[in-house]
Write a protein that holds these residues in place. Structure first.
Motif, PDB file in Angstrom:
ATOM      1  N   ARG A 115       0.843  -1.196   0.000  1.00 14.08           N
ATOM      2  CA  ARG A 115       0.000   0.000   0.000  1.00 14.08           C
ATOM      3  C   ARG A 115       0.880   1.249   0.000  1.00 14.08           C
ATOM      4  O   ARG A 115       1.819   1.355   0.779  1.00 14.08           O
ATOM      5  CB  ARG A 115      -0.908  -0.002   1.230  1.00 14.08           C
ATOM      6  CG  ARG A 115      -1.899   1.149   1.288  1.00 14.08           C
ATOM      7  CD  ARG A 115      -2.800   1.043   2.507  1.00 14.08           C
ATOM      8  NE  ARG A 115      -3.616  -0.164   2.479  1.00 14.08           N
ATOM      9  CZ  ARG A 115      -4.557  -0.445   3.375  1.00 14.08           C
ATOM     10  NH1 ARG A 115      -4.791   0.407   4.367  1.00 14.08           N
ATOM     11  NH2 ARG A 115      -5.252  -1.557   3.289  1.00 14.08           N
ATOM     12  N   PHE A 116       0.568   2.177  -0.900  1.00 18.36           N
ATOM     13  CA  PHE A 116       1.329   3.417  -0.956  1.00 18.36           C
ATOM     14  C   PHE A 116       1.157   4.189   0.351  1.00 18.36           C
ATOM     15  O   PHE A 116       0.049   4.408   0.823  1.00 18.36           O
ATOM     16  CB  PHE A 116       0.884   4.268  -2.145  1.00 18.36           C
ATOM     17  CG  PHE A 116       1.320   3.699  -3.468  1.00 18.36           C
ATOM     18  CD1 PHE A 116       2.661   3.662  -3.804  1.00 18.36           C
ATOM     19  CD2 PHE A 116       0.399   3.180  -4.359  1.00 18.36           C
ATOM     20  CE1 PHE A 116       3.085   3.120  -5.010  1.00 18.36           C
ATOM     21  CE2 PHE A 116       0.802   2.635  -5.567  1.00 18.36           C
ATOM     22  CZ  PHE A 116       2.147   2.604  -5.896  1.00 18.36           C
ATOM     23  N   GLY A 117       2.287   4.563   0.917  1.00 12.11           N
ATOM     24  CA  GLY A 117       2.276   5.256   2.196  1.00 12.11           C
ATOM     25  C   GLY A 117       2.501   4.341   3.378  1.00 12.11           C
ATOM     26  O   GLY A 117       2.728   4.815   4.489  1.00 12.11           O
ATOM     27  N   ARG A 118       2.445   3.023   3.157  1.00  8.64           N
ATOM     28  CA  ARG A 118       2.679   2.056   4.239  1.00  8.64           C
ATOM     29  C   ARG A 118       3.996   1.317   4.029  1.00  8.64           C
ATOM     30  O   ARG A 118       4.877   1.353   4.880  1.00  8.64           O
ATOM     31  CB  ARG A 118       1.513   1.066   4.322  1.00  8.64           C
ATOM     32  CG  ARG A 118       0.243   1.664   4.882  1.00  8.64           C
ATOM     33  CD  ARG A 118       0.310   1.878   6.380  1.00  8.64           C
ATOM     34  NE  ARG A 118       0.359   0.632   7.112  1.00  8.64           N
ATOM     35  CZ  ARG A 118      -0.711  -0.049   7.505  1.00  8.64           C
ATOM     36  NH1 ARG A 118      -1.925   0.393   7.214  1.00  8.64           N
ATOM     37  NH2 ARG A 118      -0.587  -1.163   8.183  1.00  8.64           N
ATOM     38  N   ASP A 119       4.111   0.612   2.910  1.00  8.21           N
ATOM     39  CA  ASP A 119       5.364  -0.080   2.607  1.00  8.21           C
ATOM     40  C   ASP A 119       5.851   0.214   1.189  1.00  8.21           C
ATOM     41  O   ASP A 119       6.896  -0.282   0.776  1.00  8.21           O
ATOM     42  CB  ASP A 119       5.218  -1.590   2.807  1.00  8.21           C
ATOM     43  CG  ASP A 119       4.134  -2.204   1.925  1.00  8.21           C
ATOM     44  OD1 ASP A 119       3.297  -1.440   1.394  1.00  8.21           O
ATOM     45  OD2 ASP A 119       4.110  -3.432   1.778  1.00  8.21           O
ATOM     46  N   ALA A 120       5.098   1.015   0.447  1.00  4.18           N
ATOM     47  CA  ALA A 120       5.473   1.377  -0.923  1.00  4.18           C
ATOM     48  C   ALA A 120       5.486   2.897  -1.065  1.00  4.18           C
ATOM     49  O   ALA A 120       4.558   3.574  -0.606  1.00  4.18           O
ATOM     50  CB  ALA A 120       4.496   0.762  -1.922  1.00  4.18           C
ATOM     51  N   PHE A 121       6.540   3.408  -1.711  1.00  6.51           N
ATOM     52  CA  PHE A 121       6.711   4.852  -1.835  1.00  6.51           C
ATOM     53  C   PHE A 121       7.269   5.190  -3.216  1.00  6.51           C
ATOM     54  O   PHE A 121       7.992   4.398  -3.812  1.00  6.51           O
ATOM     55  CB  PHE A 121       7.653   5.374  -0.747  1.00  6.51           C
ATOM     56  CG  PHE A 121       7.162   5.106   0.649  1.00  6.51           C
ATOM     57  CD1 PHE A 121       6.363   6.018   1.308  1.00  6.51           C
ATOM     58  CD2 PHE A 121       7.492   3.918   1.298  1.00  6.51           C
ATOM     59  CE1 PHE A 121       5.891   5.761   2.594  1.00  6.51           C
ATOM     60  CE2 PHE A 121       7.030   3.647   2.580  1.00  6.51           C
ATOM     61  CZ  PHE A 121       6.226   4.574   3.225  1.00  6.51           C
ATOM     62  N   PHE A 122       6.922   6.380  -3.699  1.00  3.76           N
ATOM     63  CA  PHE A 122       7.381   6.841  -5.004  1.00  3.76           C
ATOM     64  C   PHE A 122       8.582   7.770  -4.837  1.00  3.76           C
ATOM     65  O   PHE A 122       8.592   8.635  -3.961  1.00  3.76           O
ATOM     66  CB  PHE A 122       6.258   7.595  -5.720  1.00  3.76           C
ATOM     67  CG  PHE A 122       5.805   6.925  -6.981  1.00  3.76           C
ATOM     68  CD1 PHE A 122       6.330   7.305  -8.204  1.00  3.76           C
ATOM     69  CD2 PHE A 122       4.869   5.909  -6.948  1.00  3.76           C
ATOM     70  CE1 PHE A 122       5.920   6.688  -9.379  1.00  3.76           C
ATOM     71  CE2 PHE A 122       4.444   5.288  -8.108  1.00  3.76           C
ATOM     72  CZ  PHE A 122       4.973   5.678  -9.334  1.00  3.76           C
ATOM     73  N   ALA A 123       9.583   7.589  -5.700  1.00  3.61           N
ATOM     74  CA  ALA A 123      10.750   8.465  -5.709  1.00  3.61           C
ATOM     75  C   ALA A 123      11.187   8.678  -7.153  1.00  3.61           C
ATOM     76  O   ALA A 123      10.873   7.870  -8.028  1.00  3.61           O
ATOM     77  CB  ALA A 123      11.889   7.863  -4.892  1.00  3.61           C
ATOM     78  N   CYS A 124      11.900   9.777  -7.404  1.00  2.00           N
ATOM     79  CA  CYS A 124      12.311  10.113  -8.768  1.00  2.00           C
ATOM     80  C   CYS A 124      13.752  10.602  -8.802  1.00  2.00           C
ATOM     81  O   CYS A 124      14.246  11.193  -7.845  1.00  2.00           O
ATOM     82  CB  CYS A 124      11.414  11.200  -9.353  1.00  2.00           C
ATOM     83  SG  CYS A 124       9.689  10.723  -9.556  1.00  2.00           S
ATOM     84  N   ILE A 125      14.405  10.349  -9.937  1.00  2.00           N
ATOM     85  CA  ILE A 125      15.707  10.942 -10.222  1.00  2.00           C
ATOM     86  C   ILE A 125      15.459  12.031 -11.252  1.00  2.00           C
ATOM     87  O   ILE A 125      15.027  11.749 -12.371  1.00  2.00           O
ATOM     88  CB  ILE A 125      16.691   9.904 -10.774  1.00  2.00           C
ATOM     89  CG1 ILE A 125      16.871   8.776  -9.760  1.00  2.00           C
ATOM     90  CG2 ILE A 125      18.038  10.545 -11.077  1.00  2.00           C
ATOM     91  CD1 ILE A 125      17.668   7.620 -10.298  1.00  2.00           C
ATOM     92  N   ASN A 126      15.701  13.267 -10.859  1.00  2.00           N
ATOM     93  CA  ASN A 126      15.379  14.425 -11.678  1.00  2.00           C
ATOM     94  C   ASN A 126      16.657  15.162 -12.048  1.00  2.00           C
ATOM     95  O   ASN A 126      17.533  15.350 -11.207  1.00  2.00           O
ATOM     96  CB  ASN A 126      14.433  15.342 -10.886  1.00  2.00           C
ATOM     97  CG  ASN A 126      13.916  16.506 -11.687  1.00  2.00           C
ATOM     98  OD1 ASN A 126      14.685  17.377 -12.073  1.00  2.00           O
ATOM     99  ND2 ASN A 126      12.619  16.529 -11.924  1.00  2.00           N
ATOM    100  N   THR A 127      16.768  15.573 -13.302  1.00  2.00           N
ATOM    101  CA  THR A 127      17.999  16.225 -13.756  1.00  2.00           C
ATOM    102  C   THR A 127      18.232  17.575 -13.090  1.00  2.00           C
ATOM    103  O   THR A 127      19.345  18.098 -13.135  1.00  2.00           O
ATOM    104  CB  THR A 127      17.981  16.420 -15.281  1.00  2.00           C
ATOM    105  OG1 THR A 127      16.789  17.121 -15.660  1.00  2.00           O
ATOM    106  CG2 THR A 127      18.028  15.086 -15.998  1.00  2.00           C
TER     107      THR A 127
END
Length: 251
Positions: A178-190
């Motif tokens: 579940r996003f916010g519990r054990d899954a999270f979004f991240a990005c590599i941005n220039t």
């Protein structure tokens, strides 16, 4: 004299708790435990999640730093080559994987099932459709990277481009996914380097969001970290709160 000793012995035997008193005490202890243990367990899970996310963030950030030392600044990485958008997986394999302790890689696996903070299934992310690469780190943390074009994951942000990933702290085979519990979004941005995800798809220019906006929006894509949102900004909210999960967090 003997009579006095017998009386004294009886008095000694009578000192103590009755069975009823013991049962009442145990009952009270049981009620208190039932009320406090779930709270203690939840607090422990929150602290463990925030700590593990912070550690994973530091590990990937360090990999970016090491890669920049050998491959030049992130802004010069080949996010785009000869006018054609590079694949996110190609960026990851060339610039990040060599500097992470990756023990396993799977490409184009089966569909992945993840859920929003309110428990509803997240069904609109291309990264979950099986067109992705799954990297397992030595810590057991999994990184799910879209194998599609960078311009779609997410689109160009101003002059910057970004490649995003799902960080799954305990692996996709372990619930709750579940996003916010054990899954999270991240990005590599220039422009921003490695960050927890905090922008809407297609946004241009530098994006700054307050804590209230990360939690409650507005977000065109519904990314806010709330029971009404999709939870993609939850990692950024935890980071904003000093790598802690606050009382108003949608746990």
């Amino acid at each position: 004299m003997e009579r006095q000793n017998l009386t004294s012995s009886k008095r000694k035997v009578q000192v103590g708790f009755t069975l009823a008193e013991v049962l009442i005490t145990l009952g009270i202890i049981g009620v208190v435990a039932a009320m406090t243990i779930p709270t203690l367990m939840t607090n422990y899970q929150k602290k463990s999640t925030a700590t593990q996310l912070k550690k994973t963030y530091a590990t990937i950030s360090n990999a970016v730093r090491l890669s920049e030392e050998e491959n030049g600044e992130l802004s010069g990485w080949e996010f785009e080559k000869n006018g054609t958008s590079t694949k996110s997986i190609q960026i990851f394999d060339k610039y990040l994987a060599p500097y992470l302790k990756v023990t396993k890689k799977e490409v184009n696996g089966s569909n992945f099932t993840y859920y929003k903070p309110n428990g509803q299934r997240e069904a609109s992310l291309a990264i979950l459709s099986g067109k992705s690469a799954l990297y397992t780190m030595l810590s057991g943390v999994e990184l799910l990277v879209n194998s599609g074009d960078i311009q779609y994951n997410p689109p160009i942000i101003g002059k910057a481009q970004a490649s995003c990933m799902i960080i799954d702290l305990n692996g996709h085979n372990t619930k709750p996914n579940r996003f916010g519990r054990d899954a999270f979004f991240a990005c590599i941005n220039t422009e921003k380097g490695f960050t927890m995800h905090y922008s809407d798809d297609g946004e241009r220019g530098a994006v700054q969001r307050t804590r209230e906006q990360l939690k409650n929006g507005p977000s065109r894509e519904g990314y806010q970290c709330s029971k009404q949102g999709r939870g993609m900004w939850c990692g950024a909210l935890i980071q904003r709160d000093g790598w802690t999960i606050s009382k108003d967090y949608p746990w």
